[in-house]
Design an enzyme around this catalytic site. Sequence first.
Site, PDB file in Angstrom:
ATOM      1  N   GLY A 153       0.702  -1.034  -0.114  1.00 56.43           N
ATOM      2  CA  GLY A 153       0.253  -0.117  -0.124  1.00 56.43           C
ATOM      3  C   GLY A 153       0.957   1.138  -0.106  1.00 56.43           C
ATOM      4  O   GLY A 153       2.136   1.252  -0.503  1.00 56.43           O
ATOM      5  N   ARG A 154       0.459   2.226   0.533  1.00 59.50           N
ATOM      6  CA  ARG A 154       1.174   3.597   0.523  1.00 59.50           C
ATOM      7  C   ARG A 154       2.327   3.493   1.127  1.00 59.50           C
ATOM      8  O   ARG A 154       3.396   3.809   0.639  1.00 59.50           O
ATOM      9  CB  ARG A 154       0.274   4.712   1.273  1.00 59.50           C
ATOM     10  CG  ARG A 154      -0.861   5.221   0.488  1.00 59.50           C
ATOM     11  CD  ARG A 154      -1.472   6.354   1.517  1.00 59.50           C
ATOM     12  NE  ARG A 154      -2.829   6.521   1.272  1.00 59.50           N
ATOM     13  CZ  ARG A 154      -3.884   5.873   1.818  1.00 59.50           C
ATOM     14  NH1 ARG A 154      -3.717   4.859   2.555  1.00 59.50           N
ATOM     15  NH2 ARG A 154      -5.161   6.019   1.262  1.00 59.50           N
ATOM     16  N   ILE A 155       2.426   2.947   2.283  1.00 57.43           N
ATOM     17  CA  ILE A 155       3.656   2.801   3.055  1.00 57.43           C
ATOM     18  C   ILE A 155       4.534   1.766   2.426  1.00 57.43           C
ATOM     19  O   ILE A 155       5.752   2.004   2.375  1.00 57.43           O
ATOM     20  CB  ILE A 155       3.556   2.397   4.668  1.00 57.43           C
ATOM     21  CG1 ILE A 155       2.409   3.455   5.200  1.00 57.43           C
ATOM     22  CG2 ILE A 155       4.689   2.360   5.434  1.00 57.43           C
ATOM     23  CD1 ILE A 155       1.889   3.228   6.522  1.00 57.43           C
ATOM     24  N   ARG A 175      -2.169  -8.717  -1.620  1.00 54.69           N
ATOM     25  CA  ARG A 175      -3.492  -9.158  -2.240  1.00 54.69           C
ATOM     26  C   ARG A 175      -3.707  -8.966  -3.868  1.00 54.69           C
ATOM     27  O   ARG A 175      -3.906  -9.956  -4.410  1.00 54.69           O
ATOM     28  CB  ARG A 175      -4.531  -8.667  -1.499  1.00 54.69           C
ATOM     29  CG  ARG A 175      -5.162  -9.481  -0.513  1.00 54.69           C
ATOM     30  CD  ARG A 175      -6.285  -8.705   0.435  1.00 54.69           C
ATOM     31  NE  ARG A 175      -5.900  -7.135   0.391  1.00 54.69           N
ATOM     32  CZ  ARG A 175      -6.576  -6.369   0.962  1.00 54.69           C
ATOM     33  NH1 ARG A 175      -7.876  -6.736   1.687  1.00 54.69           N
ATOM     34  NH2 ARG A 175      -6.402  -5.032   1.066  1.00 54.69           N
ATOM     35  N   THR A 234       6.822  -2.215  11.102  1.00 52.93           N
ATOM     36  CA  THR A 234       6.325  -0.964  11.792  1.00 52.93           C
ATOM     37  C   THR A 234       4.559  -0.950  11.378  1.00 52.93           C
ATOM     38  O   THR A 234       4.165   0.159  11.567  1.00 52.93           O
ATOM     39  CB  THR A 234       6.941  -0.011  11.102  1.00 52.93           C
ATOM     40  OG1 THR A 234       6.540  -0.298   9.441  1.00 52.93           O
ATOM     41  CG2 THR A 234       8.520   0.217  11.043  1.00 52.93           C
ATOM     42  N   ARG A 236       1.580  -3.740  12.503  1.00 50.52           N
ATOM     43  CA  ARG A 236       0.902  -4.081  13.831  1.00 50.52           C
ATOM     44  C   ARG A 236       1.256  -5.305  14.542  1.00 50.52           C
ATOM     45  O   ARG A 236       1.820  -6.270  13.790  1.00 50.52           O
ATOM     46  CB  ARG A 236      -0.753  -4.134  13.584  1.00 50.52           C
ATOM     47  CG  ARG A 236      -1.457  -2.944  13.354  1.00 50.52           C
ATOM     48  CD  ARG A 236      -1.423  -1.956  14.538  1.00 50.52           C
ATOM     49  NE  ARG A 236      -2.352  -0.765  14.360  1.00 50.52           N
ATOM     50  CZ  ARG A 236      -1.595   0.467  14.096  1.00 50.52           C
ATOM     51  NH1 ARG A 236      -0.337   0.417  14.113  1.00 50.52           N
ATOM     52  NH2 ARG A 236      -2.615   1.287  13.934  1.00 50.52           N
ATOM     53  N   GLU A 265       1.004  -4.971  22.952  1.00 53.65           N
ATOM     54  CA  GLU A 265       1.637  -3.566  23.242  1.00 53.65           C
ATOM     55  C   GLU A 265       0.761  -3.020  24.681  1.00 53.65           C
ATOM     56  O   GLU A 265      -0.512  -3.143  24.698  1.00 53.65           O
ATOM     57  CB  GLU A 265       1.160  -2.598  22.250  1.00 53.65           C
ATOM     58  CG  GLU A 265       2.523  -1.952  21.496  1.00 53.65           C
ATOM     59  CD  GLU A 265       2.146  -1.371  20.465  1.00 53.65           C
ATOM     60  OE1 GLU A 265       2.211  -2.143  19.336  1.00 53.65           O
ATOM     61  OE2 GLU A 265       1.624  -0.284  20.364  1.00 53.65           O
ATOM     62  N   HIS A 283       6.536   2.099  19.369  1.00 54.26           N
ATOM     63  CA  HIS A 283       5.783   2.441  18.311  1.00 54.26           C
ATOM     64  C   HIS A 283       5.809   4.124  18.130  1.00 54.26           C
ATOM     65  O   HIS A 283       4.826   4.599  18.462  1.00 54.26           O
ATOM     66  CB  HIS A 283       4.150   2.213  18.852  1.00 54.26           C
ATOM     67  CG  HIS A 283       2.947   2.041  18.076  1.00 54.26           C
ATOM     68  ND1 HIS A 283       2.069   1.272  17.843  1.00 54.26           N
ATOM     69  CD2 HIS A 283       2.981   2.912  16.825  1.00 54.26           C
ATOM     70  CE1 HIS A 283       1.307   1.429  17.094  1.00 54.26           C
ATOM     71  NE2 HIS A 283       1.816   2.367  16.058  1.00 54.26           N
ATOM     72  N   GLY A 285       6.351   5.013  14.838  1.00 51.02           N
ATOM     73  CA  GLY A 285       6.492   5.092  13.123  1.00 51.02           C
ATOM     74  C   GLY A 285       5.974   6.326  12.790  1.00 51.02           C
ATOM     75  O   GLY A 285       6.843   7.217  11.967  1.00 51.02           O
TER      76      GLY A 285
END
Length: 331
Positions: A153-155, A175, A234, A236, A265, A283, A285
Amino acid sequence: MKILVTGNLPEDITDRIRADYATRIHDLDRPMGRDALLSAVPEVDGLLCMITDRIDAELLDRAPRLKIVANFGVGYNNIDVAAATRHGVMVTNTPGVLTDSTADLAMALLLAVGRRIVESDRHTREGRFQFWAPFHFLGHEVSGTTLGIAGMGRIGQAVARRAKGFGMRVIYHNRNRLPADQEGRLEAHYVEWPALLAESDYLSLHVPLTDETRHLIGPAELAAMKPSAFLINTARGPVVDEAALVDALRSGRIAGAGLDVYENEPELTPGLTDLDNVVLLPHVGSATVATRRRMAAMAVDNLLAGLDGREPPNWVNANDMKARPASGQNT
Ligand code: 8YV
């Protein structure tokens, strides 16, 4: 109308809510806590929440006035979106504005764990740098190696662009395969999942947490990776079976890991902090001043739009809500 903001966001940004609405801000530098949240929501029309707040059916049942939940974060696995839709509650997130900072952090973890930055820093700080030697703190190459990206995706794409600058070969699994022109621009090669595991020198995770991605990386996947490979997360924590990861790191089944997120977490699986071949971050990021300000502004834009009867720009359950008959608790 009453608004609850569960995090300590910049005042000049939350002033935009305060200007028009009775606003309660949880301004302590720690999560609000389940009990406090549950007892506050019956009065609340709009909620700007943190990813540490669980917005589930129990909470929604207690919040008959609630119209919108604006999440401060792109990942919204903390929200039961289906339950929100049933209650007629809009859900929004903050996509795009944190892409670069999160991709930067994935690269920072990759470099840190591959080149043993944290271990070396500790050594120097502790006064143990007393002579130079040709074989001290030998790490792993970055340039010329293969970066595997799980979730393009974007990241994931932003990580691919960075990796190109480091001279890495980029392979990915997603996917849906990207269109050929996009693959070409990123110089990223689509591979099937088993090949991603087997060929990556660094495997970086960028999938959302869903029922399908929970424990995407477990004992079998770790066993399929190269013994010289590093895992970077980075995304979940629950995407990785953390107990299996600790076993794999302990036994040298993989070479190391760079983690920004954890399965439970903020608790860490016992054994993780004893390992030298891991870099562990809390956490962070999206944790830059500019990014967090953009996220806050975006969450406020979403919240105000929803309350004013406009379409929130980042409305996650828009289609489902529009398809739903106009009846129910919160309409
Ligand atoms: C957190 C994140 O939201 O956006 C996400 O999904 O994980 C982070 O940006 C951030 O730590 C604030 O809660």
